[in-house]
Design an enzyme around this catalytic site. Structure first.
Site, mmCIF file in Angstrom:
data_model
loop_
_atom_site.group_PDB
_atom_site.id
_atom_site.type_symbol
_atom_site.label_atom_id
_atom_site.label_comp_id
_atom_site.label_asym_id
_atom_site.label_seq_id
_atom_site.Cartn_x
_atom_site.Cartn_y
_atom_site.Cartn_z
ATOM 1 N N GLY A 12 0.783 -1.233 0.000
ATOM 2 C CA GLY A 12 0.000 0.000 0.000
ATOM 3 C C GLY A 12 0.812 1.278 0.000
ATOM 4 O O GLY A 12 0.326 2.312 0.450
ATOM 5 N N SER A 13 2.026 1.249 -0.548
ATOM 6 C CA SER A 13 2.823 2.483 -0.552
ATOM 7 C C SER A 13 2.191 3.550 -1.453
ATOM 8 O O SER A 13 2.247 4.738 -1.137
ATOM 9 C CB SER A 13 4.278 2.210 -0.938
ATOM 10 O OG SER A 13 4.376 1.747 -2.258
ATOM 11 N N ASN A 14 1.572 3.148 -2.563
ATOM 12 C CA ASN A 14 0.887 4.136 -3.405
ATOM 13 C C ASN A 14 -0.407 4.618 -2.754
ATOM 14 O O ASN A 14 -0.796 5.774 -2.906
ATOM 15 C CB ASN A 14 0.638 3.582 -4.811
ATOM 16 C CG ASN A 14 1.852 3.737 -5.696
ATOM 17 O OD1 ASN A 14 2.378 4.826 -5.859
ATOM 18 N ND2 ASN A 14 2.319 2.630 -6.252
ATOM 19 N N MET A 90 -3.604 -6.815 -7.675
ATOM 20 C CA MET A 90 -3.015 -7.849 -8.524
ATOM 21 C C MET A 90 -4.049 -8.758 -9.191
ATOM 22 O O MET A 90 -3.874 -9.964 -9.287
ATOM 23 C CB MET A 90 -2.014 -8.674 -7.708
ATOM 24 C CG MET A 90 -0.893 -7.845 -7.102
ATOM 25 S SD MET A 90 -0.027 -6.778 -8.278
ATOM 26 C CE MET A 90 0.914 -7.993 -9.173
ATOM 27 N N ARG A 91 -5.156 -8.176 -9.639
ATOM 28 C CA ARG A 91 -6.169 -8.929 -10.373
ATOM 29 C C ARG A 91 -6.562 -8.156 -11.620
ATOM 30 O O ARG A 91 -6.649 -6.934 -11.578
ATOM 31 C CB ARG A 91 -7.451 -9.091 -9.544
ATOM 32 C CG ARG A 91 -7.266 -9.788 -8.292
ATOM 33 C CD ARG A 91 -8.551 -10.208 -7.599
ATOM 34 N NE ARG A 91 -8.131 -11.193 -6.641
ATOM 35 C CZ ARG A 91 -7.915 -12.465 -6.913
ATOM 36 N NH1 ARG A 91 -8.160 -12.937 -8.091
ATOM 37 N NH2 ARG A 91 -7.479 -13.281 -5.996
ATOM 38 N N LEU A 92 -6.830 -8.905 -12.668
ATOM 39 C CA LEU A 92 -7.389 -8.265 -13.857
ATOM 40 C C LEU A 92 -8.821 -7.828 -13.534
ATOM 41 O O LEU A 92 -9.566 -8.568 -12.890
ATOM 42 C CB LEU A 92 -7.432 -9.245 -15.029
ATOM 43 C CG LEU A 92 -6.193 -9.339 -15.903
ATOM 44 C CD1 LEU A 92 -6.385 -10.411 -16.973
ATOM 45 C CD2 LEU A 92 -5.866 -8.014 -16.560
ATOM 46 N N ILE A 93 -9.174 -6.643 -13.965
ATOM 47 C CA ILE A 93 -10.536 -6.139 -13.754
ATOM 48 C C ILE A 93 -11.440 -6.799 -14.801
ATOM 49 O O ILE A 93 -11.113 -6.819 -15.992
ATOM 50 C CB ILE A 93 -10.559 -4.599 -13.896
ATOM 51 C CG1 ILE A 93 -9.639 -3.945 -12.844
ATOM 52 C CG2 ILE A 93 -11.981 -4.067 -13.779
ATOM 53 C CD1 ILE A 93 -10.032 -4.159 -11.412
ATOM 54 N N ASN A 107 -4.874 2.906 -13.465
ATOM 55 C CA ASN A 107 -3.863 2.002 -12.924
ATOM 56 C C ASN A 107 -2.482 2.630 -13.054
ATOM 57 O O ASN A 107 -2.247 3.459 -13.930
ATOM 58 C CB ASN A 107 -3.883 0.660 -13.677
ATOM 59 C CG ASN A 107 -2.979 -0.380 -13.045
ATOM 60 O OD1 ASN A 107 -2.848 -0.455 -11.829
ATOM 61 N ND2 ASN A 107 -2.356 -1.193 -13.876
ATOM 62 N N HIS A 109 1.634 1.426 -13.381
ATOM 63 C CA HIS A 109 2.438 0.242 -13.717
ATOM 64 C C HIS A 109 3.912 0.634 -13.727
ATOM 65 O O HIS A 109 4.271 1.665 -14.305
ATOM 66 C CB HIS A 109 2.014 -0.306 -15.079
ATOM 67 C CG HIS A 109 2.691 -1.589 -15.410
ATOM 68 N ND1 HIS A 109 2.331 -2.780 -14.817
ATOM 69 C CD2 HIS A 109 3.733 -1.873 -16.234
ATOM 70 C CE1 HIS A 109 3.120 -3.742 -15.280
ATOM 71 N NE2 HIS A 109 3.977 -3.208 -16.138
#
Length: 193
Positions: A12-14, A90-93, A107, A109
């Site tokens: 959760g740094s972002n 870490m999941r595709l929406i 997002n 990246h």
């Protein structure tokens, strides 16, 4: 002021960088909800410290992605969320969220897309021996890191860099660029509307 939900799966740094930007007045948004898919993620501690409401779920408790995404949509709509901000989720929406929040899912990246999509982008770039990598912020579509790019910032990989030092440099850019880009996008949208 835009109402946002942050989706995260890890440290959760972002998430923290966004919260900090809001607190000092650099980002005009309110975090209505943290959505997390891992009971042991450190981001949950960060959210508790920030007194941010949490929706934490176990994907294996649902029969399908559509089922848990439908529950997430209910939680987001209850809070009138305007935008979803992915921060290490870490999941595709899937289609359920994509249809409900079309062009409103963002997002970050840790590479210069389209290079090195997917997991371990920093490691991929380092092992490939490229001289430049960076950070990309993009809208989310049905693909893996394929949505329209909003912002990018490049970073030179030095001879002396290790994968660890490179990751630190990338995260430093992320923590500044993500809140700045979200704010710029929201300002642009308020001018249009």
């Amino acid at each position: 002021m835009k109402k946002i939900a942050i989706f995260a799966s890890g440290s959760g740094s972002n998430f923290q960088a966004i919260m900090d930007s809001i607190k000092i007045g650099n980002l005009d948004a309110s975090v209505e909800l943290l959505v997390c898919d891992r009971q042991d993620a450190y981001v949950l501690e960060r959210a508790n410290r920030e007194q941010t409401p949490i929706f934490c779920f176990n994907p294996k408790s649902y029969e399908s992605k559509a089922e848990f995404e439908s529950e997430i949509v209910l939680e987001l709509n209850k809070r009138n969320v305007d935008y979803i901000i992915l921060a290490g989720y870490m999941r595709l929406i899937g289609p359920t969220l994509l249809n409900e929040f079309s062009n409103r899912i963002i997002n970050i990246h840790p590479s210069l897309l389209p290079s090195f999509p997917g997991k371990d982008a920093i490691g991929q770039a380092f092992r490939a021996g490229v001289k430049v990598t960076g950070v990309t912020i993009h809208f989310v579509d049905e693909g893996m890191d394929t949505g329209p790019i909003i912002a990018q910032e490049a970073l030179n990989i030095d001879e002396s860099d290790t994968e660890i030092t490179l990751a630190e440099k990338v995260h430093e850019i992320e923590h500044r660029l993500y809140p700045e880009t979200i704010q710029a996008l929201f300002q642009k949208l308020s001018v249009i509307n």
